[in-house]
Structures are given as structure tokens and as C-alpha cells.
Scaffold this motif. Structure first.
Motif, PDB file in Angstrom:
ATOM      1  N   GLY A 144     -37.163  30.171   1.358  1.00  0.00           N
ATOM      2  CA  GLY A 144     -38.795  30.745   1.847  1.00  0.00           C
ATOM      3  C   GLY A 144     -39.114  30.141   3.444  1.00  0.00           C
ATOM      4  N   LEU A 145     -37.919  29.563   4.384  1.00  0.00           N
ATOM      5  CA  LEU A 145     -37.951  29.460   5.835  1.00  0.00           C
ATOM      6  C   LEU A 145     -37.403  30.741   6.407  1.00  0.00           C
ATOM      7  CD1 LEU A 145     -36.664  26.130   5.786  1.00  0.00           C
ATOM      8  CD2 LEU A 145     -38.528  26.755   5.983  1.00  0.00           C
ATOM      9  N   LEU A 146     -36.626  31.500   5.364  1.00  0.00           N
ATOM     10  CA  LEU A 146     -36.055  33.068   5.797  1.00  0.00           C
ATOM     11  C   LEU A 146     -36.975  34.355   5.948  1.00  0.00           C
ATOM     12  CD1 LEU A 146     -32.326  32.794   4.490  1.00  0.00           C
ATOM     13  CD2 LEU A 146     -33.036  32.664   7.309  1.00  0.00           C
ATOM     14  N   LEU A 147     -37.447  34.093   4.541  1.00  0.00           N
ATOM     15  CA  LEU A 147     -39.212  35.068   4.379  1.00  0.00           C
ATOM     16  C   LEU A 147     -39.802  35.002   5.846  1.00  0.00           C
ATOM     17  CD1 LEU A 147     -39.858  37.601   3.306  1.00  0.00           C
ATOM     18  CD2 LEU A 147     -40.946  35.573   1.788  1.00  0.00           C
ATOM     19  N   ALA A 148     -39.822  33.192   5.821  1.00  0.00           N
ATOM     20  CA  ALA A 148     -40.950  32.884   6.750  1.00  0.00           C
ATOM     21  C   ALA A 148     -40.703  33.081   8.461  1.00  0.00           C
ATOM     22  CB  ALA A 148     -41.468  30.992   6.993  1.00  0.00           C
ATOM     23  N   ALA A 149     -39.672  33.706   8.732  1.00  0.00           N
ATOM     24  CA  ALA A 149     -38.727  33.157   9.850  1.00  0.00           C
ATOM     25  C   ALA A 149     -38.973  35.460  10.017  1.00  0.00           C
ATOM     26  CB  ALA A 149     -37.675  33.136   9.773  1.00  0.00           C
ATOM     27  N   GLY A 150     -39.148  35.614   9.129  1.00  0.00           N
ATOM     28  CA  GLY A 150     -39.436  37.570   8.547  1.00  0.00           C
ATOM     29  C   GLY A 150     -40.119  38.006   9.182  1.00  0.00           C
ATOM     30  N   LEU A 151     -41.280  37.000   8.233  1.00  0.00           N
ATOM     31  CA  LEU A 151     -43.161  37.493   9.123  1.00  0.00           C
ATOM     32  C   LEU A 151     -43.055  37.192   9.910  1.00  0.00           C
ATOM     33  CD1 LEU A 151     -44.446  36.577   5.157  1.00  0.00           C
ATOM     34  CD2 LEU A 151     -43.579  38.429   5.712  1.00  0.00           C
ATOM     35  N   ALA A 152     -43.066  36.486  10.990  1.00  0.00           N
ATOM     36  CA  ALA A 152     -42.698  36.116  12.353  1.00  0.00           C
ATOM     37  C   ALA A 152     -42.450  36.558  13.070  1.00  0.00           C
ATOM     38  CB  ALA A 152     -42.676  34.136  12.447  1.00  0.00           C
ATOM     39  N   GLY A 153     -40.853  37.140  12.840  1.00  0.00           N
ATOM     40  CA  GLY A 153     -40.870  38.343  13.743  1.00  0.00           C
ATOM     41  C   GLY A 153     -41.152  39.495  13.625  1.00  0.00           C
ATOM     42  N   ALA A 154     -41.342  39.723  12.026  1.00  0.00           N
ATOM     43  CA  ALA A 154     -42.289  41.373  11.837  1.00  0.00           C
ATOM     44  C   ALA A 154     -43.916  41.467  12.579  1.00  0.00           C
ATOM     45  CB  ALA A 154     -42.644  41.482  10.795  1.00  0.00           C
ATOM     46  N   LEU A 155     -44.204  40.187  12.234  1.00  0.00           N
ATOM     47  CA  LEU A 155     -45.772  40.654  13.261  1.00  0.00           C
ATOM     48  C   LEU A 155     -45.466  40.158  15.357  1.00  0.00           C
ATOM     49  CD1 LEU A 155     -48.387  39.457  13.122  1.00  0.00           C
ATOM     50  CD2 LEU A 155     -48.165  36.572  13.707  1.00  0.00           C
ATOM     51  N   LEU A 156     -44.462  39.931  15.913  1.00  0.00           N
ATOM     52  CA  LEU A 156     -44.179  39.542  16.978  1.00  0.00           C
ATOM     53  C   LEU A 156     -44.228  41.064  17.687  1.00  0.00           C
ATOM     54  CD1 LEU A 156     -41.970  36.487  17.754  1.00  0.00           C
ATOM     55  CD2 LEU A 156     -44.278  37.053  18.595  1.00  0.00           C
ATOM     56  N   ALA A 157     -42.948  41.637  16.431  1.00  0.00           N
ATOM     57  CA  ALA A 157     -42.825  43.612  16.621  1.00  0.00           C
ATOM     58  C   ALA A 157     -44.443  44.132  16.063  1.00  0.00           C
ATOM     59  CB  ALA A 157     -42.082  43.641  15.232  1.00  0.00           C
ATOM     60  N   ALA A 158     -44.943  43.790  15.821  1.00  0.00           N
ATOM     61  CA  ALA A 158     -46.302  44.540  15.241  1.00  0.00           C
ATOM     62  C   ALA A 158     -47.115  44.299  16.213  1.00  0.00           C
ATOM     63  CB  ALA A 158     -47.071  44.635  14.256  1.00  0.00           C
ATOM     64  N   LEU A 159     -47.043  43.586  17.360  1.00  0.00           N
ATOM     65  CA  LEU A 159     -48.274  43.437  18.380  1.00  0.00           C
ATOM     66  C   LEU A 159     -47.482  43.290  19.901  1.00  0.00           C
ATOM     67  CD1 LEU A 159     -50.147  40.089  16.568  1.00  0.00           C
ATOM     68  CD2 LEU A 159     -51.060  42.361  16.922  1.00  0.00           C
ATOM     69  N   GLY A 160     -46.172  44.047  19.978  1.00  0.00           N
ATOM     70  CA  GLY A 160     -45.738  43.821  21.101  1.00  0.00           C
ATOM     71  C   GLY A 160     -44.652  45.509  20.893  1.00  0.00           C
ATOM     72  N   LEU A 161     -43.923  44.978  20.270  1.00  0.00           N
ATOM     73  CA  LEU A 161     -43.082  46.587  19.773  1.00  0.00           C
ATOM     74  C   LEU A 161     -43.790  47.475  19.867  1.00  0.00           C
ATOM     75  CD1 LEU A 161     -39.955  45.800  18.860  1.00  0.00           C
ATOM     76  CD2 LEU A 161     -40.252  45.752  21.292  1.00  0.00           C
ATOM     77  N   LEU A 162     -44.938  47.924  18.829  1.00  0.00           N
ATOM     78  CA  LEU A 162     -45.250  48.455  18.543  1.00  0.00           C
ATOM     79  C   LEU A 162     -46.589  49.145  19.585  1.00  0.00           C
ATOM     80  CD1 LEU A 162     -46.066  50.640  15.225  1.00  0.00           C
ATOM     81  CD2 LEU A 162     -47.116  48.942  14.785  1.00  0.00           C
ATOM     82  N   PRO A 163     -47.259  48.535  20.296  1.00  0.00           N
ATOM     83  CA  PRO A 163     -48.767  48.614  20.946  1.00  0.00           C
ATOM     84  C   PRO A 163     -47.152  49.654  22.577  1.00  0.00           C
ATOM     85  CG  PRO A 163     -48.753  46.901  20.728  1.00  0.00           C
ATOM     86  CD  PRO A 163     -48.422  46.919  20.083  1.00  0.00           C
ATOM     87  N   ALA A 164     -46.328  49.614  22.647  1.00  0.00           N
ATOM     88  CA  ALA A 164     -45.534  49.570  23.810  1.00  0.00           C
ATOM     89  C   ALA A 164     -44.979  50.978  23.712  1.00  0.00           C
ATOM     90  CB  ALA A 164     -44.090  48.569  23.466  1.00  0.00           C
ATOM     91  N   TRP A 165     -45.012  51.138  22.172  1.00  0.00           N
ATOM     92  CA  TRP A 165     -44.133  52.238  21.475  1.00  0.00           C
ATOM     93  C   TRP A 165     -45.202  53.466  21.888  1.00  0.00           C
ATOM     94  CZ3 TRP A 165     -39.094  54.058  18.761  1.00  0.00           C
ATOM     95  CH2 TRP A 165     -38.181  53.081  18.868  1.00  0.00           C
ATOM     96  N   LEU A 166     -46.410  53.224  21.195  1.00  0.00           N
ATOM     97  CA  LEU A 166     -46.893  53.977  21.022  1.00  0.00           C
ATOM     98  C   LEU A 166     -47.696  54.576  21.987  1.00  0.00           C
ATOM     99  CD1 LEU A 166     -49.291  52.321  17.511  1.00  0.00           C
ATOM    100  CD2 LEU A 166     -48.512  54.338  17.521  1.00  0.00           C
TER     101      LEU A 166
END
Length: 406
Positions: free
Chosen positions: A384-406
Motif C-alpha cells: 500500500g505505502l509503496l504503491l501510494a508513493a509510486g502514484l505520487a511520483g507518477a503524478l509529478l512526472a505527468a505534470l512536470g516532466l511530461l509538459p517539459a518534453w512535449l
């Protein structure tokens, strides 16, 4: 379950929306200004793109370093809480009593009363010697050794005449004597040494805690040596019960998950190429999602959480949910570009439409997963805790890394 969810969501659920919200949205509401200014966020992303690129490389390095620390061997006690009395007793016994891992090897003589055969007893003594000779084994015993210990305990303090008589009369008949009704109440555990038909007996091998893969390898080697030492083809040797079964099943699941990870990424990438008809966008989406998932696996290595049959599923679930968000984001961005918007305007519109749903779903899912922290089963807590951390990391990647690459 997935089919039913989609059928209900895009069937009856949409009909309910039609009935509950039949009226049109007022113009005042349609023209209401956005509460968040995404232009400022996109401006910062554009300004910090070089730093984001360097940070991404550092994260990749950290991910690889963390992977090297991931522990794939597990202890059976790790399925219990640290404060569990059972776990504490088991660890105490392992530490103070010469090991807690007990392997029961079944040896079948092939016939009724076969355990009394002299050649079979010789094989049992040879089998015990093979087991004891291994460095990992603390103690091993079968019924001839147990009977011998009982015999010596009974006659060592007697006179020489008694010892000679016992050697000639008692010792050859120890098995029959101790199996008689007269000794049944005194020695109630004799039945764990052989079955009622006296056909099968057992060799017990005890070791201290060992990493799972080493313990399984030791068992396979020992079983091969015992089979090679058989004096009669009718004798069969097997080890079908014990903690090694759980450990081996766990290893099979972990190996299966890790060996198919590349295939999974390839299939997801192929699906994205078919959806967007763009190899570059598919590669961007894969990288954006693999990075946070890989960092979660690295986190397991840094904090010492073992990679077992339950925690191995964190990567698969996190990857699936993260890809879902990325598909929504990039698909809307492509639609905006197709309408003639430039890259930044398309990003701004995409953030306005998709940012709130992505954030809300991530918060909801992470909140639900954090409830797993109250479980009494440690692997579920870690999941549960690792998956929650993974989803938080995926959110940061989607809203930070993805706009930068696009």
C-alpha cells in the motif's frame, strides 16, 4: 471486472447524468474564469527545463543504484509484524537453538515394514551422514540415530555385564521395544519418525536462517546427493512439505514478474504507437511512466523492503495507472494541436482540462492505499505505502516532466 466497470460507467452511469443534469449549463458558469493559472506553471517548467533534464539523469542514476540494493531473498518471519510474539520466538530460537528452518525429507522403503530392513537402515545412516556433512546443516536425524541415542542414555550408567547383554539382546530389537504398547505413553512422538505401516520414514534437517535462494539451492543439492546414494532402486526420496515450498513459490512469482516486465513495456508501447501513430510520443510516455515506477522499486532497496510475491506487483499496478493518466494527457494535447493551437497553448488547455481529474484520482487512490498501513500483514503494508508513493511520483512526472518534453 474491468469490462463491467467500463460497461456501467459508459452505460447506466451516463444515463443517470442525463436525467440528473438535463438542463444546460448557464452561460455565466461556462465563462467562469479558471481558479488556477497554468500559464505560470508552464512558464516555470519552460524556464527550468535544463535543470529538469539534469535532475532526470540524476534520478535515473539513483534508480539504478537502488535496484542494486533490492533484496530478493525473504525470511518466512517477514510475513509477520516485528512485534509479533510468534516472530520474536522464532527469531530467538533461530539465534539461540541452532536454527529454525526444519526440512522433512520423506524416504519410502517401497514395502510394508521396510524401515526395519538392515540395508534400509544402513541407507538412512548414510543419508544422515550426507546431510550432517553439509556446512549449512546444524543437525539432522532419522529414527536409527534417535534409537541409538535412547539406547545409550539407558545403558551408559549400567555395569559392563548389563551393557554387553543390552548390546546383544536389546539394541537389535530397539525399534520393536519402543514401538510396543508399553512405551506408547512414554514416547508419544515416535510416530513422527515413521508411518503406521513402517514403510516410510523421515530425515529431519535443521538449519539456521539462510537467504531464500541459498536455502532452496541447498535443498536441491542435498536431494540429488541422497538420490545418488540409494542402494536400492525401490527407495524413493522426496521433500514435499516445509517452508521451502512457500519460498520457492514466492521466487517463481517474482521471477515471472521480472522476466515479463520488458514484454509488458513493449506491448504497452505498441498500443500507444497504434493509438497516437507516433513512435516518439509512445517512447516519451513509456519513459515518463517507467521512471517513477523504477524509483519505487529502488525505494524498496533503500528502505530494505524485500521483493516478494506481493510487493513485486507494486510496479505493475503503478505502471498501469500512470500510463492511464499519460494517455489522457497526451491524447488531449494532440487533439488541441490538431485544432491549430501551438505547443504552449495546447499544453495550457490540456492542463486546464486534465490536471484536476488526474490530481483528484491520484489523491483518492493514494488515500485508499494508505489505509493498508493499518494491516497486520507486513507485505500488504509495504504494498500500500509503496504503491501510494509510486502514484505520487507518477503524478509529478505527468505534470512536470511530461509538459517539459512535449
Amino acid at each position: 471486472g474491468m469490462v463491467l466497470m467500463f460497461a456501467i460507467t459508459f452505460g447506466p452511469a451516463l444515463m443517470l447524468l442525463r436525467f440528473l443534469h438535463a438542463g444546460r449549463v448557464p452561460v455565466a458558469v461556462q465563462q467562469q474564469p479558471r481558479s488556477l493559472d497554468y500559464s505560470r506553471w508552464l512558464g516555470r517548467v519552460r524556464h527550468w527545463r535544463p535543470a529538469i533534464a539534469v535532475g532526470t539523469l540524476l534520478l535515473v542514476g539513483t534508480m539504478v543504484w537502488g535496484w542494486s540494493k533490492v533484496r530478493t531473498d525473504i525470511r518466512a518471519t517477514e510475513f509477520l509484524e516485528a512485534e509479533s510474539p510468534t516472530r520474536q520466538v522464532v527469531e530467538l530460537c533461530d539465534r539461540e537453538c541452532g536454527g529454525i528452518n526444519v526440512l522433512r525429507i520423506e524416504i519410502d522403503s517401497g514395502r510394508t515394514n521396510g524401515v526395519e530392513d538392515a540395508k534400509f537402515i544402513e541407507y538412512l545412516q548414510r543419508a544422515r551422514a550426507i546431510a550432517v556433512a553439509r556446512e549449512e546443516v546444524e543437525v539432522a536425524y532419522a529414527f536409527p540415530w534417535v534409537l541409538d541415542q535412547i539406547y545409550h542414555a539407558a545403558v551408559d550408567d549400567e555395569s559392563k555385564l548389563v551393557r554387553v547383554m543390552a548390546e546383544k539382546l536389546v539394541k537389535p530389537n530397539m525399534l520393536r521395544i519402543l514401538s510396543s504398547n508399553a512405551f506408547e505413553e512414554m514416547l508419544p512422538l515416535m510416530d513422527i519418525l515413521f508411518d503406521e505401516e513402517r514403510r516410510k520414514t523421515y530425515l529431519y534437517v535443521r538449519t539456521r536462517f539462510m537467504p531464500a535462494e541459498e536455502y532452496i539451492a541447498m535443498i536441491h543439492t542435498l536431494m540429488r546427493e541422497l538420490e545418488e546414494a540409494r542402494s536400492d532402486a525401490t527407495i524413493s526420496v522426496s521433500a514435499t512439505e516445509g517452508i521451502h515450498e512457500i519460498l520457492e513459490a514466492d521466487r517463481v512469482i517474482v521471477h515471472s514478474q521480472t522476466s515479463t516486465a520488458g514484454i509488458t513495456c513493449a506491448l504497452v508501447g505498441l498500443a500507444l504507437v497504434m493509438i497516437w501513430r507516433s513512435l516518439s510520443l509512445a517512447l516519451i510516455a513509456l519513459f515518463i511512466n517507467v521512471l517513477p515506477v523504477g524509483l519505487v522499486v529502488a525505494l524498496q532497496g533503500f528502505v530494505g523492503v524485500p521483493l516478494n510475491a506481493i510487493t513485486i506487483m507494486v510496479a505493475a499496478v503503478a505502471f498501469g495507472i500512470a500510463v492511464d493518466d499519460t494517455i489522457h494527457f497526451i491524447t488531449h494535447w494532440r487533439m488541441a494541436r490538431a485544432r491549430g493551437l501551438d505547443g504552449e497553448a495546447a499544453l495550457r488547455e490540456t492542463m486546464e482540462v486534465k490536471c484536476r481529474p488526474i490530481v483528484c484520482t491520484t489523491v483518492i487512490l493514494a488515500g485508499i492505499l494508505c489505509v493498508f498501513a493499518f494491516s497486520s500483514f507486513p507485505p500488504v503494508v509495504h504494498f500500500g505505502l509503496l504503491l501510494a508513493a509510486g502514484l505520487a511520483g507518477a503524478l509529478l512526472a505527468a505534470l512536470g516532466l511530461l509538459p517539459a518534453w512535449l
